[in-house]
Write an enzyme that holds these catalytic residues in place. Sequence first.
Site, PDB file in Angstrom:
ATOM      1  N   GLY A 198       0.813  -1.220   0.000  1.00 11.71           N
ATOM      2  CA  GLY A 198       0.000   0.000   0.000  1.00 11.71           C
ATOM      3  C   GLY A 198       0.845   1.268   0.000  1.00 11.71           C
ATOM      4  O   GLY A 198       1.777   1.388   0.791  1.00 11.71           O
TER       5      GLY A 198
ATOM      6  N   CYS B 165      -8.430   1.645   6.050  1.00  7.85           N
ATOM      7  CA  CYS B 165      -7.574   2.655   6.693  1.00  7.85           C
ATOM      8  C   CYS B 165      -8.441   3.569   7.548  1.00  7.85           C
ATOM      9  O   CYS B 165      -9.550   3.917   7.155  1.00  7.85           O
ATOM     10  CB  CYS B 165      -6.897   3.524   5.645  1.00  7.85           C
ATOM     11  SG  CYS B 165      -5.923   2.598   4.483  1.00  7.85           S
TER      12      CYS B 165
ATOM     13  N   LYS C 184     -10.636  -3.015  -2.376  1.00  2.00           N
ATOM     14  CA  LYS C 184     -10.326  -4.163  -1.515  1.00  2.00           C
ATOM     15  C   LYS C 184     -11.163  -4.121  -0.246  1.00  2.00           C
ATOM     16  O   LYS C 184     -11.064  -3.190   0.558  1.00  2.00           O
ATOM     17  CB  LYS C 184      -8.832  -4.155  -1.174  1.00  2.00           C
ATOM     18  CG  LYS C 184      -8.430  -5.359  -0.360  1.00  2.00           C
ATOM     19  CD  LYS C 184      -6.973  -5.615  -0.479  1.00  2.00           C
ATOM     20  CE  LYS C 184      -6.530  -6.792   0.341  1.00  2.00           C
ATOM     21  NZ  LYS C 184      -5.090  -6.979   0.250  1.00  2.00           N
TER      22      LYS C 184
ATOM     23  N   ILE D 230     -10.408 -11.332   0.687  1.00  2.00           N
ATOM     24  CA  ILE D 230     -10.574 -10.481   1.843  1.00  2.00           C
ATOM     25  C   ILE D 230      -9.226  -9.863   2.292  1.00  2.00           C
ATOM     26  O   ILE D 230      -8.161 -10.423   2.032  1.00  2.00           O
ATOM     27  CB  ILE D 230     -11.170 -11.257   3.056  1.00  2.00           C
ATOM     28  CG1 ILE D 230     -10.267 -12.419   3.470  1.00  2.00           C
ATOM     29  CG2 ILE D 230     -12.572 -11.684   2.786  1.00  2.00           C
ATOM     30  CD1 ILE D 230     -10.697 -13.133   4.750  1.00  2.00           C
TER      31      ILE D 230
ATOM     32  N   GLY E  14       0.869  -2.004  10.046  1.00  2.00           N
ATOM     33  CA  GLY E  14       0.373  -0.641   9.910  1.00  2.00           C
ATOM     34  C   GLY E  14       0.553  -0.208   8.478  1.00  2.00           C
ATOM     35  O   GLY E  14       0.565  -1.036   7.561  1.00  2.00           O
TER      36      GLY E  14
HETATM   37  C1  LIG Z   1       2.397  -8.528   6.474  1.00  6.93           C
HETATM   38  C2  LIG Z   1       1.165  -8.151   5.711  1.00  6.93           C
HETATM   39  C3  LIG Z   1       1.037  -6.856   5.175  1.00  6.93           C
HETATM   40  C4  LIG Z   1      -0.105  -6.505   4.456  1.00  6.93           C
HETATM   41  N1  LIG Z   1      -0.202  -5.230   3.910  1.00  6.93           N
HETATM   42  C5  LIG Z   1      -1.305  -4.899   3.180  1.00  6.93           C
HETATM   43  C6  LIG Z   1      -1.404  -3.614   2.548  1.00  6.93           C
HETATM   44  O1  LIG Z   1      -0.499  -2.776   2.594  1.00  6.93           O
HETATM   45  N2  LIG Z   1      -2.553  -3.310   1.870  1.00  6.93           N
HETATM   46  C7  LIG Z   1      -3.590  -4.216   1.760  1.00  6.93           C
HETATM   47  O2  LIG Z   1      -4.601  -3.907   1.122  1.00  6.93           O
HETATM   48  N3  LIG Z   1      -3.495  -5.447   2.319  1.00  6.93           N
HETATM   49  C8  LIG Z   1      -2.387  -5.807   3.015  1.00  6.93           C
HETATM   50  N4  LIG Z   1      -2.298  -7.072   3.572  1.00  6.93           N
HETATM   51  C9  LIG Z   1      -3.400  -8.048   3.383  1.00  6.93           C
HETATM   52  C10 LIG Z   1      -3.085  -9.050   2.268  1.00  6.93           C
HETATM   53  O3  LIG Z   1      -2.873  -8.404   1.033  1.00  6.93           O
HETATM   54  C11 LIG Z   1      -4.209 -10.105   2.136  1.00  6.93           C
HETATM   55  O4  LIG Z   1      -5.414  -9.449   1.815  1.00  6.93           O
HETATM   56  C12 LIG Z   1      -4.410 -10.921   3.409  1.00  6.93           C
HETATM   57  O5  LIG Z   1      -3.165 -11.211   4.010  1.00  6.93           O
HETATM   58  C13 LIG Z   1      -5.139 -12.258   3.159  1.00  6.93           C
HETATM   59  O6  LIG Z   1      -4.463 -13.064   2.218  1.00  6.93           O
HETATM   60  P1  LIG Z   1      -3.410 -14.231   2.637  1.00  6.93           P
HETATM   61  O7  LIG Z   1      -4.088 -15.094   3.649  1.00  6.93           O
HETATM   62  O8  LIG Z   1      -3.080 -14.944   1.350  1.00  6.93           O
HETATM   63  O9  LIG Z   1      -2.224 -13.528   3.216  1.00  6.93           O
HETATM   64  C14 LIG Z   1      -1.155  -7.452   4.283  1.00  6.93           C
HETATM   65  C15 LIG Z   1      -1.016  -8.744   4.829  1.00  6.93           C
HETATM   66  C16 LIG Z   1       0.122  -9.110   5.531  1.00  6.93           C
HETATM   67  C17 LIG Z   1       0.219 -10.513   6.088  1.00  6.93           C
END
Ligand SMILES: Cc1cc2nc3c(=O)[nH]c(=O)nc-3n(C[C@H](O)[C@H](O)[C@H](O)COP(=O)(O)O)c2cc1C
Length: 308
Positions: free
Chosen positions: A49, A133, A168, A194, A75
């Site tokens: 992000g 956010c 998202k 999600i 964050g």
């Molecule tokens: C360490 C970390 C940082 C993340 N940073 C963002 C972000 O900056 N923006 C966002 O929309 N989602 C962020 N996410 C959410 C992921 O993109 C994703 O939606 C969520 O982890 C579920 O998918 P997964 O189970 O495959 O990780 C982050 C997830 C993790 C674990």
Amino acid sequence: MKKMDLTVDLGRGLVLPNPVMTASGTFGYGEEASDYFNISRLGAVVVKGISREPREGNPPPRVVETPSGMLNSIGLQNVGVEAFLARKLPFLLEAGARVVVNVLGSTVEEYVQVCRRLSGCEGILALEINISCPNVKEGGVQFGMRQDLAAGLVGVLREATDLHLMVKLSPNCGDIAGMALAVESAGADSVSLINTITGMEIDVRTRRPVLGGVVGGLSGPAVRPVALRMVHEVYRAVRIPVVGIGGIVEGLHAAQFMIAGASAVQVGTATFGDPMAPLKVLDGLCEFLDKEGVSAGEITGSLRTGTP
Ligand SMILES: Cc1cc2nc3c(=O)[nH]c(=O)nc-3n(C[C@H](O)[C@H](O)[C@H](O)COP(=O)(O)O)c2cc1C
């Protein structure tokens, strides 16, 4: 065996050679992964992000492993839009990646400024709007928790950019299908879901929260059944394409999301355990589609309900 067509067209110029993307925040800006594989093979790279100014994020510790998943409170840490354009985007384009930029902000104005700044830039195919956010003007309530705030934001962004807007969604909002409908009406081209599920972990010895941010976002295989259910609910509610995210580790998980209604998927937490995970998911999905003799488009929403 005939190779199946993997192309997906998510609308407004977002055409991908295959349905597998990275999930924001789990793939940085693509640099580390490039040591392991050719990132141009993925459908697209969704970057961490980006906000107007660089941000530090939350105090440590920022991640903790949980059963079948992890909690993070990173964050909103990121390099800021100008450093992204100057130092990160050129690398991604040089590597041949299709780039989707995840955008975040604390006010509507900040989102607008970041989206406008990114809109003129060659090589950016879409903006993924992270509505999880805190909105400082509304006293910190997240944009993604209230349909009126989310729709208001998306409506303004629709005016501000011609780029594909992928919104998202947060699983914490209560009525995720209602939220998807609200952002669709406001002009979203697709929805992705999600984002993480809010959770916490406690150290009983110190009686303190394990994460510096007290609460964090749960991700990984633990959330997959919840994510699948939500993708299916949203798919049935809206007409725009749905992008499935949550606990995808292998190709068959991606196939599950597509059967539930996703046109494409994103791979997140799995990448921390295996940097090759997004590519393995793609290869596994291809194998499944070839075996079934169906294209990516044909499998989307093919869930069979009712008595077998
Ligand atoms: C360490 C970390 C940082 C993340 N940073 C963002 C972000 O900056 N923006 C966002 O929309 N989602 C962020 N996410 C959410 C992921 O993109 C994703 O939606 C969520 O982890 C579920 O998918 P997964 O189970 O495959 O990780 C982050 C997830 C993790 C674990």
